[in-house]
Each structure stands twice: as C-alpha cells, then as structure tokens.
Design a protein around this motif. Structure first.
Motif, PDB file in Angstrom:
ATOM      1  N   VAL A  86       0.847  -1.187   0.000  1.00  0.00           N
ATOM      2  CA  VAL A  86       0.000   0.000   0.000  1.00  0.00           C
ATOM      3  C   VAL A  86       0.882   1.236   0.000  1.00  0.00           C
ATOM      4  O   VAL A  86       1.850   1.313   0.757  1.00  0.00           O
ATOM      5  N   GLN A 143       0.445   5.671  -0.195  1.00  0.00           N
ATOM      6  CA  GLN A 143      -0.516   6.774  -0.134  1.00  0.00           C
ATOM      7  C   GLN A 143       0.119   7.980  -0.800  1.00  0.00           C
ATOM      8  O   GLN A 143       1.285   8.304  -0.544  1.00  0.00           O
ATOM      9  N   VAL A 186      -0.361  12.111  -1.563  1.00  0.00           N
ATOM     10  CA  VAL A 186      -1.076  13.346  -1.237  1.00  0.00           C
ATOM     11  C   VAL A 186      -0.369  14.509  -1.938  1.00  0.00           C
ATOM     12  O   VAL A 186       0.855  14.536  -2.023  1.00  0.00           O
ATOM     13  N   VAL A 236       4.525  10.735  -1.567  1.00  0.00           N
ATOM     14  CA  VAL A 236       4.067   9.353  -1.517  1.00  0.00           C
ATOM     15  C   VAL A 236       4.728   8.697  -0.317  1.00  0.00           C
ATOM     16  O   VAL A 236       5.932   8.831  -0.108  1.00  0.00           O
TER      17      VAL A 236
END
Length: 151
Positions: A10, A12, A14, A22
C-alpha cells in the motif's frame, strides 16, 4: 496443495506544495514533474519512479535466482521513450514506445550467466507488464570496460 504467499502493498499519495508526497511503509518519496508539465522538478517524475522500480526489482530477482555476485556488481540502466501526447490524450499510440534495459557486468563469465538468467528474471520480475506493454523492448548485456590505468 500449497498456498502461495501474498503480501499486500500500500502506498498513499497526497498533493504537496512542490509535487506529490508518496508514503510507503513510512518511507517518503517526492514525485514531481518538470516545469514544462506544471511541476517544480523537486523529485523524479512518476514514469522515472516506474523505471527505478523495474531496475531495483530486476536486481532483487537476480539475487533470488542465486546470482548474488552479479547483482552486487552489475549496473542496470533502464530507459524509455514516453509518448507524452498519449498521456495528454492527444494520441492513441502506446504510452511507452520503447523500453531498454542495459546491463553492464564485471566480466565475460557474469555476462554469460546473466544472459542465461534473463528469461527466468523476466518471468518473475515485478513490473514486467510495463516492459511487455511497450511497442518495442530490448534487454542487452555488456561487459564493463576495465578501469585499470595503462602504464
């Protein structure tokens, strides 16, 4: 019957003031574009990160294939020709037109072993689908020139 191991990965992403941040397992990367594409050039662009992933994954899989000495001494350059107009929606050709993997190894024995391992590496390499999706791909092996001084 044996079950294969699976690992959920995973990341993420933004938006930041200068690019995208990241996070992967607590590791932060800054991903950005060149100013001509609206970025600030404060990090490698997304496609460069994909190529970096292919390069790193190639070295990891080479180790898993038992070619540790080659993986520890090889240099791998991954380059691609990106169809920017396709990304911008102005062309319907392949996104990646050419992807090249250029290996440089220490000696002829390493080159021979690496060439023999390449089909096995390709069958296990994460990111191989990107290579396969390119309209043209090449993977070449060369022997590093000696850097010894001539006297």
């Amino acid at each position: 019957m044996t079950t294969s191991r699976r690992e959920q990965l995973v990341v993420q992403a933004v938006p930041g003031t200068h690019g995208t941040t990241v996070t992967a397992r607590g590791h932060e990367l800054t991903i950005d574009e060149a100013p001509r594409y609206g970025g600030h050039d404060s990090g490698a662009n997304p496609v460069e990160h994909l190529l970096a992933g292919i390069a790193a994954a190639s070295l990891v899989v080479l180790r898993l294939l038992g070619e540790v000495a080659i993986a520890e001494s090889a240099a791998l350059t991954v380059s691609a020709s990106l169809n920017v107009d396709r990304v911008m929606g102005a062309d319907d050709g392949p996104v990646v037109e050419l992807i090249r993997l250029d290996w440089e190894v220490a000696n002829a024995a390493h080159a021979e072993r690496l060439r023999a391992a390449l089909p096995h590496l390709a069958s296990r390499r994460p990111g191989q689908a990107l290579i396969d999706a390119a309209s043209t791909s090449t993977e070449e092996v060369s022997v590093r020139e000696s850097t010894a001084a001539c006297g």
